[in-house]
Design a protein around this motif. Structure first.
Motif, PDB file in Angstrom:
ATOM      1  N   PHE A  34       0.840  -1.189   0.000  1.00 21.04           N
ATOM      2  CA  PHE A  34       0.000   0.000   0.000  1.00 21.04           C
ATOM      3  C   PHE A  34       0.884   1.252   0.000  1.00 21.04           C
ATOM      4  O   PHE A  34       0.545   2.265   0.593  1.00 21.04           O
ATOM      5  N   SER A  35       2.036   1.159  -0.654  1.00 22.07           N
ATOM      6  CA  SER A  35       3.008   2.247  -0.659  1.00 22.07           C
ATOM      7  C   SER A  35       2.387   3.520  -1.217  1.00 22.07           C
ATOM      8  O   SER A  35       1.546   3.475  -2.124  1.00 22.07           O
ATOM      9  N   PRO A  36       2.791   4.702  -0.728  1.00 22.31           N
ATOM     10  CA  PRO A  36       2.250   5.956  -1.244  1.00 22.31           C
ATOM     11  C   PRO A  36       2.556   6.128  -2.729  1.00 22.31           C
ATOM     12  O   PRO A  36       3.663   5.819  -3.182  1.00 22.31           O
ATOM     13  N   LEU A  37       1.581   6.634  -3.474  1.00 20.87           N
ATOM     14  CA  LEU A  37       1.810   6.943  -4.883  1.00 20.87           C
ATOM     15  C   LEU A  37       2.632   8.220  -5.023  1.00 20.87           C
ATOM     16  O   LEU A  37       3.586   8.286  -5.799  1.00 20.87           O
ATOM     17  N   ILE A  38       2.264   9.247  -4.283  1.00 18.91           N
ATOM     18  CA  ILE A  38       3.033  10.499  -4.265  1.00 18.91           C
ATOM     19  C   ILE A  38       4.116  10.361  -3.203  1.00 18.91           C
ATOM     20  O   ILE A  38       3.817  10.114  -2.032  1.00 18.91           O
ATOM     21  N   PRO A  39       5.390  10.487  -3.572  1.00 18.82           N
ATOM     22  CA  PRO A  39       6.483  10.241  -2.618  1.00 18.82           C
ATOM     23  C   PRO A  39       6.382  11.123  -1.373  1.00 18.82           C
ATOM     24  O   PRO A  39       5.985  12.295  -1.446  1.00 18.82           O
ATOM     25  N   LYS A  40       6.742  10.553  -0.239  1.00 22.66           N
ATOM     26  CA  LYS A  40       6.692  11.302   1.023  1.00 22.66           C
ATOM     27  C   LYS A  40       7.579  12.544   0.987  1.00 22.66           C
ATOM     28  O   LYS A  40       7.306  13.523   1.687  1.00 22.66           O
ATOM     29  N   SER A  41       8.626  12.513   0.180  1.00 21.15           N
ATOM     30  CA  SER A  41       9.521  13.671   0.070  1.00 21.15           C
ATOM     31  C   SER A  41       8.806  14.899  -0.484  1.00 21.15           C
ATOM     32  O   SER A  41       9.294  16.031  -0.335  1.00 21.15           O
ATOM     33  N   GLU A  42       7.642  14.707  -1.111  1.00 20.76           N
ATOM     34  CA  GLU A  42       6.875  15.814  -1.692  1.00 20.76           C
ATOM     35  C   GLU A  42       5.804  16.348  -0.746  1.00 20.76           C
ATOM     36  O   GLU A  42       5.200  17.386  -1.019  1.00 20.76           O
ATOM     37  N   TRP A  43       5.549  15.661   0.347  1.00 23.89           N
ATOM     38  CA  TRP A  43       4.390  15.971   1.162  1.00 23.89           C
ATOM     39  C   TRP A  43       4.503  17.306   1.901  1.00 23.89           C
ATOM     40  O   TRP A  43       3.515  18.031   2.039  1.00 23.89           O
ATOM     41  N   ASN A  44       5.662  17.649   2.363  1.00 26.71           N
ATOM     42  CA  ASN A  44       5.800  18.760   3.305  1.00 26.71           C
ATOM     43  C   ASN A  44       5.292  20.083   2.752  1.00 26.71           C
ATOM     44  O   ASN A  44       4.694  20.887   3.482  1.00 26.71           O
ATOM     45  N   ASN A  45       5.510  20.339   1.456  1.00 28.20           N
ATOM     46  CA  ASN A  45       5.163  21.636   0.880  1.00 28.20           C
ATOM     47  C   ASN A  45       3.825  21.653   0.152  1.00 28.20           C
ATOM     48  O   ASN A  45       3.506  22.641  -0.525  1.00 28.20           O
ATOM     49  N   VAL A  46       3.048  20.594   0.268  1.00 28.46           N
ATOM     50  CA  VAL A  46       1.729  20.567  -0.359  1.00 28.46           C
ATOM     51  C   VAL A  46       0.831  21.621   0.296  1.00 28.46           C
ATOM     52  O   VAL A  46       0.801  21.756   1.523  1.00 28.46           O
ATOM     53  N   THR A  47       0.096  22.379  -0.537  1.00 26.00           N
ATOM     54  CA  THR A  47      -0.775  23.445  -0.014  1.00 26.00           C
ATOM     55  C   THR A  47      -2.257  23.094  -0.093  1.00 26.00           C
ATOM     56  O   THR A  47      -3.073  23.695   0.608  1.00 26.00           O
ATOM     57  N   HIS A  48      -2.632  22.175  -0.969  1.00 27.70           N
ATOM     58  CA  HIS A  48      -4.023  21.750  -1.114  1.00 27.70           C
ATOM     59  C   HIS A  48      -4.044  20.252  -1.433  1.00 27.70           C
ATOM     60  O   HIS A  48      -3.217  19.780  -2.217  1.00 27.70           O
TER      61      HIS A  48
END
Length: 264
Positions: A34-48
């Motif tokens: 069930f690995s994330p599709l969007i890498p965790k390295s991208e999560w921090n700066n997500v705004t929406h």
């Protein structure tokens, strides 16, 4: 504006100081992963964070991304219930239709309703998730969306207006000819094409009908040839067939595989 695709209907849309994540789900039980599709390295700066419906491949990691990014979640009003004075969303990893998860920041909308969230204008689009047939060897089971069924729960598409551009993401949906006639020439259309064998979304001929109705400037096909269960090409679709049809229609397109990006 930069658009990156991460399989299924998972996208990152980056423009200026905005970073929009669409359907932060996980691999669909691919060898029990069930690995994330969007890498965790991208999560921090997500705004929406946009959620088109509650299936695991679209929603599995939504609360985790929200906890890291503190970004608001935008979803169908049917994804939210008020229980004991709290607004709870469908539990991303719960079985069945269970409203158990409190998101600190969420915005709900209905079809044809328009809201503005932190500088992004969003309109709900009518969508309908089709039945999903799962085959394992000689056995098969069809899951039909319904009042008490998790499959396709909360289905809605989004028309997103950002920095002078209009983007349409339909999630997993069957064709809606009449309801989509008001969508006129979006800059980008993200559309599923892998419903030929599984029938939970449009297939290529149906997607082409939708494209003729909306007349988008750029088409990005999605939700096809995905790793799921024990197959590398669940929701199979022929890229070459789709490409050839779009070229005959003189429609621009971008075939994006996992992690591929395009600037628009």
């Amino acid at each position: 504006m930069k658009i990156t695709h991460y399989l299924y209907n998972a996208f990152l849309i980056e423009s200026g100081d905005k970073k929009l994540a669409v359907d932060p789900g996980g691999l669909m039980f691919y060898y029990f992963r069930f690995s994330p599709l969007i890498p965790k390295s991208e999560w921090n700066n997500v705004t929406h964070i946009f959620v088109t419906h509650g299936d695991p491949d679209h929603y599995w990691h939504a609360d985790r991304m929200a906890a890291v990014s503190k970004a608001p979640v935008i979803c169908n009003k049917t994804m939210v219930q008020e229980i004991d004075g709290k607004y709870l969303l469908l539990g991303p990893r719960d079985k069945g239709v269970a409203f158990t998860t409190e998101f600190k920041n969420h915005h709900k909308l209905s079809v044809d309703e328009t809201i503005e969230v932190d500088g992004v204008t969003i309109t709900g689009i009518k969508t309908t998730h089709g039945p999903l047939t799962v085959k394992l060897g000689p056995f098969s089971k069809t899951l039909n969306p319904g009042r008490d069924e998790r499959i396709g729960w909360g289905a809605i598409g989004f028309k997103i207006q950002l920095d002078g551009k209009t983007l349409v993401n339909l999630g997993d949906t069957l064709l809606h000819k009449d309801e989509w006639e008001s969508i006129d020439s979006p800059d980008v259309l993200m559309i599923p094409i892998g419903g030929n064998a599984v029938h939970n979304t449009m297939d290529i001929p149906e997607a082409l009908q939708a494209i003729r109705i909306m007349k988008p400037k750029l088409v990005i096909p999605c939700h096809y040839n995905c790793p799921a269960f024990f197959s590398k090409n669940f929701n199979h679709a022929d890229e070459d067939e789709f490409r050839n049809e779009l070229e005959a229609m003189d429609i621009q397109y971008a075939i994006l595989h996992k992690g591929d990006s395009i600037h628009v």
